[in-house]
Write a protein that holds these residues in place. Structure first.
Motif, PDB file in Angstrom:
ATOM      1  N   HIS A  10       0.896  -1.292   0.006  1.00  0.00           N
ATOM      2  CA  HIS A  10      -0.040   0.044  -0.125  1.00  0.00           C
ATOM      3  C   HIS A  10       1.102   1.294  -0.068  1.00  0.00           C
ATOM      4  O   HIS A  10       1.650   1.387   0.785  1.00  0.00           O
ATOM      5  N   HIS A  11       0.939   1.865  -1.164  1.00  0.00           N
ATOM      6  CA  HIS A  11       1.832   3.207  -1.273  1.00  0.00           C
ATOM      7  C   HIS A  11       0.937   4.405  -1.097  1.00  0.00           C
ATOM      8  O   HIS A  11      -0.244   4.262  -1.232  1.00  0.00           O
ATOM      9  N   VAL A  12       1.656   5.400  -1.182  1.00  0.00           N
ATOM     10  CA  VAL A  12       0.948   6.682  -1.349  1.00  0.00           C
ATOM     11  C   VAL A  12       1.538   7.737  -2.379  1.00  0.00           C
ATOM     12  O   VAL A  12       2.534   7.407  -2.765  1.00  0.00           O
ATOM     13  N   LEU A  13       0.695   8.986  -2.641  1.00  0.00           N
ATOM     14  CA  LEU A  13       1.196   9.772  -3.801  1.00  0.00           C
ATOM     15  C   LEU A  13       1.638  10.963  -3.289  1.00  0.00           C
ATOM     16  O   LEU A  13       0.951  11.557  -2.154  1.00  0.00           O
ATOM     17  N   ARG A  14       2.789  11.664  -3.701  1.00  0.00           N
ATOM     18  CA  ARG A  14       3.080  12.883  -3.622  1.00  0.00           C
ATOM     19  C   ARG A  14       3.076  13.595  -4.777  1.00  0.00           C
ATOM     20  O   ARG A  14       3.456  13.106  -5.491  1.00  0.00           O
ATOM     21  N   MET A 114      -6.598   9.594 -13.425  1.00  0.00           N
ATOM     22  CA  MET A 114      -5.978   8.599 -12.963  1.00  0.00           C
ATOM     23  C   MET A 114      -6.447   8.350 -11.533  1.00  0.00           C
ATOM     24  O   MET A 114      -6.148   9.242 -10.778  1.00  0.00           O
ATOM     25  N   ALA A 115      -7.302   7.298 -11.200  1.00  0.00           N
ATOM     26  CA  ALA A 115      -7.481   7.079  -9.726  1.00  0.00           C
ATOM     27  C   ALA A 115      -6.477   6.080  -9.104  1.00  0.00           C
ATOM     28  O   ALA A 115      -6.288   4.866  -9.574  1.00  0.00           O
ATOM     29  N   TRP A 116      -6.055   6.538  -7.878  1.00  0.00           N
ATOM     30  CA  TRP A 116      -5.141   5.719  -7.203  1.00  0.00           C
ATOM     31  C   TRP A 116      -5.840   4.885  -6.314  1.00  0.00           C
ATOM     32  O   TRP A 116      -6.887   4.959  -5.532  1.00  0.00           O
ATOM     33  N   GLY A 117      -5.361   3.508  -6.450  1.00  0.00           N
ATOM     34  CA  GLY A 117      -5.930   2.452  -5.571  1.00  0.00           C
ATOM     35  C   GLY A 117      -5.225   1.812  -4.503  1.00  0.00           C
ATOM     36  O   GLY A 117      -5.512   0.610  -4.087  1.00  0.00           O
ATOM     37  N   GLY A 118      -3.905   2.583  -4.277  1.00  0.00           N
ATOM     38  CA  GLY A 118      -2.931   2.118  -3.056  1.00  0.00           C
ATOM     39  C   GLY A 118      -2.071   1.049  -3.686  1.00  0.00           C
ATOM     40  O   GLY A 118      -0.884   1.144  -3.205  1.00  0.00           O
ATOM     41  N   ALA A 119      -2.072   0.452  -4.647  1.00  0.00           N
ATOM     42  CA  ALA A 119      -1.063  -0.437  -5.062  1.00  0.00           C
ATOM     43  C   ALA A 119      -0.889  -0.047  -7.150  1.00  0.00           C
ATOM     44  O   ALA A 119       0.090  -0.613  -7.540  1.00  0.00           O
ATOM     45  N   GLY A 120      -2.041   0.569  -7.622  1.00  0.00           N
ATOM     46  CA  GLY A 120      -1.711   0.883  -8.978  1.00  0.00           C
ATOM     47  C   GLY A 120      -3.023   2.011  -9.098  1.00  0.00           C
ATOM     48  O   GLY A 120      -3.617   2.375  -8.192  1.00  0.00           O
ATOM     49  N   PHE A 121      -3.119   2.484 -10.373  1.00  0.00           N
ATOM     50  CA  PHE A 121      -4.015   3.113 -10.970  1.00  0.00           C
ATOM     51  C   PHE A 121      -5.335   2.530 -11.532  1.00  0.00           C
ATOM     52  O   PHE A 121      -4.886   1.605 -12.590  1.00  0.00           O
ATOM     53  N   THR A 122      -6.182   3.406 -11.749  1.00  0.00           N
ATOM     54  CA  THR A 122      -6.968   2.998 -12.921  1.00  0.00           C
ATOM     55  C   THR A 122      -7.370   4.526 -13.638  1.00  0.00           C
ATOM     56  O   THR A 122      -7.711   5.359 -13.093  1.00  0.00           O
ATOM     57  N   VAL A 123      -7.146   4.168 -14.879  1.00  0.00           N
ATOM     58  CA  VAL A 123      -6.730   5.183 -16.011  1.00  0.00           C
ATOM     59  C   VAL A 123      -8.295   5.533 -16.814  1.00  0.00           C
ATOM     60  O   VAL A 123      -8.806   4.479 -17.225  1.00  0.00           O
ATOM     61  N   ALA A 124      -8.552   6.596 -16.946  1.00  0.00           N
ATOM     62  CA  ALA A 124      -9.795   6.974 -17.896  1.00  0.00           C
ATOM     63  C   ALA A 124      -9.338   8.070 -18.734  1.00  0.00           C
ATOM     64  O   ALA A 124      -8.835   9.182 -18.231  1.00  0.00           O
ATOM     65  N   HIS A 125      -9.256   7.738 -20.170  1.00  0.00           N
ATOM     66  CA  HIS A 125      -8.747   8.690 -20.896  1.00  0.00           C
ATOM     67  C   HIS A 125      -9.449   8.857 -22.276  1.00  0.00           C
ATOM     68  O   HIS A 125     -10.103   7.834 -22.829  1.00  0.00           O
ATOM     69  N   VAL A 126      -9.601  10.072 -22.550  1.00  0.00           N
ATOM     70  CA  VAL A 126     -10.608  10.373 -23.798  1.00  0.00           C
ATOM     71  C   VAL A 126      -9.555  11.714 -24.224  1.00  0.00           C
ATOM     72  O   VAL A 126      -9.470  12.544 -23.570  1.00  0.00           O
ATOM     73  N   GLY A 127      -9.353  11.571 -25.677  1.00  0.00           N
ATOM     74  CA  GLY A 127      -8.839  12.961 -26.404  1.00  0.00           C
ATOM     75  C   GLY A 127      -7.143  12.765 -26.440  1.00  0.00           C
ATOM     76  O   GLY A 127      -6.608  11.571 -26.381  1.00  0.00           O
ATOM     77  N   ASP A 128      -6.637  13.993 -26.474  1.00  0.00           N
ATOM     78  CA  ASP A 128      -5.066  13.931 -26.843  1.00  0.00           C
ATOM     79  C   ASP A 128      -4.259  14.431 -25.519  1.00  0.00           C
ATOM     80  O   ASP A 128      -3.267  14.678 -25.643  1.00  0.00           O
ATOM     81  N   SER A 129      -4.844  14.551 -24.455  1.00  0.00           N
ATOM     82  CA  SER A 129      -3.933  14.896 -23.092  1.00  0.00           C
ATOM     83  C   SER A 129      -3.162  13.649 -22.938  1.00  0.00           C
ATOM     84  O   SER A 129      -3.687  12.658 -23.443  1.00  0.00           O
TER      85      SER A 129
END
Ligand SMILES: [Mn+2]
Length: 286
Positions: A10-14, A114-129
């Motif tokens: 279980h990790h955290v984001l800075r 990008m939603a953080w789940g503690g050990a990885g992300f779930t990404v939702a992406h539309v467009g060109d960012s």
């Protein structure tokens, strides 16, 4: 061995985020959000009226999801379903705005979240960012542009280099837009301590070469300094477009995350007395 299986990593984001109108535009139509559970960039679509309204609607919905997620324990979340619901909600919101005001019809925005789940992300992406991962010194794009030129690259009709220089490189084949259904890419992205993630609008990667982005992202221990450096590089390249970056480091939970106040910036950050500011206060108390 048994203990390490039971005690899930279980990790955290800075995190840090920054945005700049650039050198040639009058209005910043980009918006971004960064918090302990969610990172997102939205770029109101060029050539469409009121891109700032669209990117603000997208990032407001992301901030509302962030307020519903626990800041600490991700157990029990279904982040893919949450993000799909948020994306569908943004499209409905754009439809509503378009019905209320004809000027707002056909406005659109990209969204890379990008939603953080503690050990990885779930990404939702539309467009060109874009999303990128810096791992072991290499910077890899983790999103696929929904652009006409990317489709040509996939079909073997253009090289990546030709695509980057193409005069119509920013023409989108998918976006969040009133009057059309959203079709986000939603997928998992693994993460481990030491990883650094970058989300940015095309005002960065459209004008700053990949190697210069890589070197800036790898060049400082502080996410804030990376954000500032990337904005400087994009402005130094002429700053033709709005410039927005979110940088997040994955740290072991034992390291602590330091400052955890969520940031809402760009077009979504302008209305300081509005619902977003109230949301921010609620999050700070939590
Ligand atoms: Mn842009």
């Amino acid at each position: 061995m048994r203990a390490s299986m039971v005690c899930m990593a279980h990790h955290v984001l800075r995190f840090a985020a920054g945005t700049d109108v650039g050198q040639r535009r009058k209005v910043n139509e980009d918006s971004a959000y960064a918090g302990p559970r969610l990172l997102a960039v939205a770029d109101g679509m060029g050539g469409h009226p009121h891109g700032d309204v669209a990117s603000r609607a997208a990032i407001t919905a992301i901030a509302e999801l962030a307020a519903r997620l626990s800041p600490d324990l991700p157990a029990g979340d279904d982040l893919a379903a949450d993000l799909a619901a948020v994306v569908a909600g943004i499209t409905r919101r754009l439809d509503d705005l378009g019905r209320q005001d004809a000027e707002l019809r056909r406005m659109g925005t990209t969204l890379t979240a990008m939603a953080w789940g503690g050990a990885g992300f779930t990404v939702a992406h539309v467009g060109d960012s874009r999303g990128y991962l810096l791992r072991d010194g290499a910077l890899v794009q983790i999103t696929r542009d929904h652009t006409m030129v990317q489709s040509l690259v996939d079909g073997g009709q253009l090289t990546m280099e030709e695509a980057a220089r193409h005069p119509r490189s920013s023409v989108l084949v998918r976006a969040l837009q009133s009057g059309s259904d959203a079709h986000p890419d939603i997928y998992r992205q693994d993460a481990r301590p030491g990883d650094r993630f970058l989300l940015c609008s095309d005002g960065v990667f459209g004008y700053v070469p990949h190697e210069a982005i890589r070197s800036a992202v790898a060049g400082s221990a502080e996410p804030e300094r990376v954000v500032a450096r990337l904005i400087d590089l994009a402005n130094g390249a002429g700053g033709p477009d709005n410039i927005t970056c979110v940088v997040a480091d994955v740290l072991p939970a034992s390291a602590g995350a330091g400052e955890r106040v969520p940031l809402t910036i760009g077009a979504a950050g302008r209305d300081a007395a509005g619902p977003l500011a109230r949301l921010g206060r609620r999050l700070r108390r939590a």
